[in-house]
Motif scaffolding. Structure first.
Motif, PDB file in Angstrom:
ATOM      1  N   LYS A   1       7.041   1.634  -7.360  1.00  7.80           N
ATOM      2  CA  LYS A   1       6.832   3.319  -7.439  1.00  7.80           C
ATOM      3  C   LYS A   1       6.196   3.531  -8.828  1.00  7.80           C
ATOM      4  O   LYS A   1       5.388   4.696  -8.975  1.00  7.80           O
ATOM      5  N   LYS A   2       6.645   2.865 -10.010  1.00  6.69           N
ATOM      6  CA  LYS A   2       5.867   3.142 -11.363  1.00  6.69           C
ATOM      7  C   LYS A   2       4.551   2.953 -11.453  1.00  6.69           C
ATOM      8  O   LYS A   2       3.823   3.699 -12.028  1.00  6.69           O
ATOM      9  N   ILE A   3       4.270   1.735 -10.586  1.00  7.86           N
ATOM     10  CA  ILE A   3       2.846   1.458 -10.635  1.00  7.86           C
ATOM     11  C   ILE A   3       1.981   2.757  -9.828  1.00  7.86           C
ATOM     12  O   ILE A   3       1.010   2.878 -10.180  1.00  7.86           O
ATOM     13  N   PHE A   4       2.419   3.046  -8.730  1.00 12.24           N
ATOM     14  CA  PHE A   4       1.933   4.078  -7.863  1.00 12.24           C
ATOM     15  C   PHE A   4       1.697   5.111  -8.584  1.00 12.24           C
ATOM     16  O   PHE A   4       0.856   6.080  -8.649  1.00 12.24           O
ATOM     17  N   GLU A   5       2.799   5.811  -9.393  1.00 12.81           N
ATOM     18  CA  GLU A   5       2.688   6.982 -10.382  1.00 12.81           C
ATOM     19  C   GLU A   5       1.268   6.962 -11.232  1.00 12.81           C
ATOM     20  O   GLU A   5       1.238   7.974 -11.590  1.00 12.81           O
ATOM     21  N   LYS A   6       0.948   5.716 -11.534  1.00 13.16           N
ATOM     22  CA  LYS A   6      -0.167   5.505 -12.542  1.00 13.16           C
ATOM     23  C   LYS A   6      -1.422   5.473 -11.610  1.00 13.16           C
ATOM     24  O   LYS A   6      -2.612   5.356 -12.147  1.00 13.16           O
ATOM     25  N   TYR A  53       0.661  -1.264   0.012  1.00 13.04           N
ATOM     26  CA  TYR A  53      -0.155   0.068  -0.070  1.00 13.04           C
ATOM     27  C   TYR A  53       0.829   1.273  -0.339  1.00 13.04           C
ATOM     28  O   TYR A  53       0.141   2.241  -0.165  1.00 13.04           O
ATOM     29  N   ASN A  54       2.153   1.147   0.169  1.00 17.27           N
ATOM     30  CA  ASN A  54       2.859   2.242   0.272  1.00 17.27           C
ATOM     31  C   ASN A  54       4.369   2.123  -0.601  1.00 17.27           C
ATOM     32  O   ASN A  54       4.595   0.647  -0.647  1.00 17.27           O
ATOM     33  N   GLU A  55       4.925   3.193  -1.349  1.00 15.88           N
ATOM     34  CA  GLU A  55       6.286   3.020  -1.652  1.00 15.88           C
ATOM     35  C   GLU A  55       7.213   2.448  -0.802  1.00 15.88           C
ATOM     36  O   GLU A  55       7.120   2.366   0.259  1.00 15.88           O
ATOM     37  N   ILE A  56       8.214   1.798  -1.446  1.00 15.24           N
ATOM     38  CA  ILE A  56       9.218   1.003  -0.752  1.00 15.24           C
ATOM     39  C   ILE A  56      10.587   2.008  -0.462  1.00 15.24           C
ATOM     40  O   ILE A  56      11.054   2.595  -1.337  1.00 15.24           O
ATOM     41  N   ASP A  57      10.891   1.731   0.703  1.00 17.01           N
ATOM     42  CA  ASP A  57      12.139   2.577   1.134  1.00 17.01           C
ATOM     43  C   ASP A  57      13.413   1.725   0.993  1.00 17.01           C
ATOM     44  O   ASP A  57      13.657   1.312   2.149  1.00 17.01           O
ATOM     45  N   TYR A  58      13.731   1.845  -0.173  1.00 19.53           N
ATOM     46  CA  TYR A  58      14.908   0.853  -0.347  1.00 19.53           C
ATOM     47  C   TYR A  58      15.883   1.819  -1.486  1.00 19.53           C
ATOM     48  O   TYR A  58      15.302   1.948  -2.426  1.00 19.53           O
ATOM     49  N   PRO A  59      17.275   1.635  -1.179  1.00 21.51           N
ATOM     50  CA  PRO A  59      17.890   2.475  -2.055  1.00 21.51           C
ATOM     51  C   PRO A  59      18.137   1.855  -3.424  1.00 21.51           C
ATOM     52  O   PRO A  59      18.253   0.611  -3.664  1.00 21.51           O
ATOM     53  N   THR A 119       2.016  -7.534   2.082  1.00 25.12           N
ATOM     54  CA  THR A 119       1.374  -8.262   3.028  1.00 25.12           C
ATOM     55  C   THR A 119       0.480  -9.298   2.264  1.00 25.12           C
ATOM     56  O   THR A 119       0.307  -9.052   1.146  1.00 25.12           O
ATOM     57  N   VAL A 120       0.401 -10.404   2.803  1.00 30.80           N
ATOM     58  CA  VAL A 120      -0.464 -11.582   2.274  1.00 30.80           C
ATOM     59  C   VAL A 120      -1.827 -11.132   2.363  1.00 30.80           C
ATOM     60  O   VAL A 120      -2.380 -10.915   3.376  1.00 30.80           O
ATOM     61  N   ARG A 121      -2.526 -11.119   1.233  1.00 30.35           N
ATOM     62  CA  ARG A 121      -3.912 -10.637   1.298  1.00 30.35           C
ATOM     63  C   ARG A 121      -4.594 -12.160   1.270  1.00 30.35           C
ATOM     64  O   ARG A 121      -5.731 -12.182   2.038  1.00 30.35           O
ATOM     65  N   ASN A 153      -2.455   0.160  -7.566  1.00 29.77           N
ATOM     66  CA  ASN A 153      -1.801  -0.442  -6.620  1.00 29.77           C
ATOM     67  C   ASN A 153      -1.159  -1.768  -6.815  1.00 29.77           C
ATOM     68  O   ASN A 153      -1.628  -2.464  -7.614  1.00 29.77           O
ATOM     69  N   PRO A 154      -0.050  -1.759  -6.353  1.00 30.43           N
ATOM     70  CA  PRO A 154       0.630  -3.138  -6.933  1.00 30.43           C
ATOM     71  C   PRO A 154       0.445  -4.411  -6.040  1.00 30.43           C
ATOM     72  O   PRO A 154       0.131  -4.306  -4.837  1.00 30.43           O
ATOM     73  N   PHE A 155       0.415  -5.379  -6.652  1.00 30.97           N
ATOM     74  CA  PHE A 155       0.146  -6.695  -6.139  1.00 30.97           C
ATOM     75  C   PHE A 155       0.937  -7.823  -6.779  1.00 30.97           C
ATOM     76  O   PHE A 155       1.523  -7.506  -7.850  1.00 30.97           O
ATOM     77  N   LEU A 156       1.071  -9.075  -6.343  1.00 33.51           N
ATOM     78  CA  LEU A 156       1.873 -10.191  -6.973  1.00 33.51           C
ATOM     79  C   LEU A 156       1.002 -11.496  -6.317  1.00 33.51           C
ATOM     80  O   LEU A 156       0.514 -11.558  -5.478  1.00 33.51           O
ATOM     81  N   HIS A 157       1.836 -12.415  -6.990  1.00 31.15           N
ATOM     82  CA  HIS A 157       1.377 -13.801  -6.727  1.00 31.15           C
ATOM     83  C   HIS A 157       2.870 -14.684  -6.616  1.00 31.15           C
ATOM     84  O   HIS A 157       3.680 -14.404  -7.402  1.00 31.15           O
ATOM     85  N   VAL A 158       2.736 -15.574  -5.286  1.00 30.10           N
ATOM     86  CA  VAL A 158       3.846 -16.315  -5.399  1.00 30.10           C
ATOM     87  C   VAL A 158       3.264 -17.746  -4.881  1.00 30.10           C
ATOM     88  O   VAL A 158       2.492 -17.826  -4.082  1.00 30.10           O
TER      89      VAL A 158
END
Length: 229
Positions: free
Chosen positions: A182-187, A89-95, A212-214, A190-195
């Motif tokens: 970041k690029k998805i939020f700019e549009k 739900y938020n951008e990632i704080d990673y360099p 987080t696991v939805r 919301n980003p999501f994924l499957h694993v």
């Protein structure tokens, strides 16, 4: 951003209904991606899927229904795989220290070479056309990628996170996921994924980055009679 997450309960159907209409093979209450894009389909309304499955098997002998358990024709085989749907739900704080570029058709062969080596199972010859793909080159070699696959009006799936075996441990996957999010939020999506639920390494990585696991998602592998043992 706060969107109703109901479309994520049936993400393949929602993507084929919202955004990927041109990539859809529509059997009514059952829809599939064209085999050139992905081997995934879905259904609604508790529909009897057997007729659509039999028809789709003329195009592809192994494919998936994602979601509820489908009804399959006699002589077809059904195998269940379980995945986790994760959301952030938020951008990632990673360099981000690597030079990340958006890939285009000129990078296609490099992309396919890397995917074939690292992530061959669900990636088809036109999967890259479903969304944007981002990559990192080292010495003119594509060494890491991440891309977008399923898309609804308000959500975009991150997929095909892959790093060349000779270049792991450099933080490339974390940087690419950070960048893609970041690029998805700019549009304003919301980003999501499957694993796969057994893929513990990536799950730990995604959680560290803020996913987080939805919910759990069921992937029903359908095998047509001509490929059954």
């Amino acid at each position: 951003m706060s969107y109703s997450e109901e479309p994520l309960n049936n993400p393949v159907w929602s993507s084929l209904t919202d955004i990927h209409l041109k990539e859809c093979i529509d059997y009514g209450n059952v829809k599939f991606y064209h085999p050139d894009f992905t081997p995934f389909g879905a259904f609604v309304n508790n529909h009897d899927t057997s007729k659509a499955i039999k028809e789709h098997s003329k195009l592809l002998d192994r494919f998936f229904i994602v979601g509820e358990k489908p009804i399959i024709p006699d002589t077809f085989r059904l195998t269940k795989h379980v995945g986790l749907q994760m959301i952030i739900y938020n951008e990632i704080d990673y360099p981000i220290t690597a030079d990340i570029i958006e890939l285009n058709q000129t990078h296609y062969n490099d992309l396919m070479d890397l995917i074939t080596l690292v992530y061959p199972h669900f990636f088809k010859k036109k999967t890259n056309l479903l969304g944007r793909y981002f990559g990192i080159y080292r010495n003119d070699q594509l060494v890491a990628v991440a891309g977008e696959r399923m898309q609804t009006k308000n959500f975009t799936e991150i997929s095909a996170v892959a790093t060349h075996p000779d270049h792991t441990g450099q933080g490339y996957a974390k940087q690419l996921i950070t960048y893609a999010v970041k690029k998805i939020f700019e549009k304003n999506k919301n980003p999501f994924l499957h694993v796969d639920e057994t893929n513990t390494g990536p799950i730990i990585l995604y959680k560290k980055l803020g996913f987080t696991v939805r919910r759990k998602m069921h992937y029903w592998l359908i095998t047509s009679p001509q490929t059954n043992d």
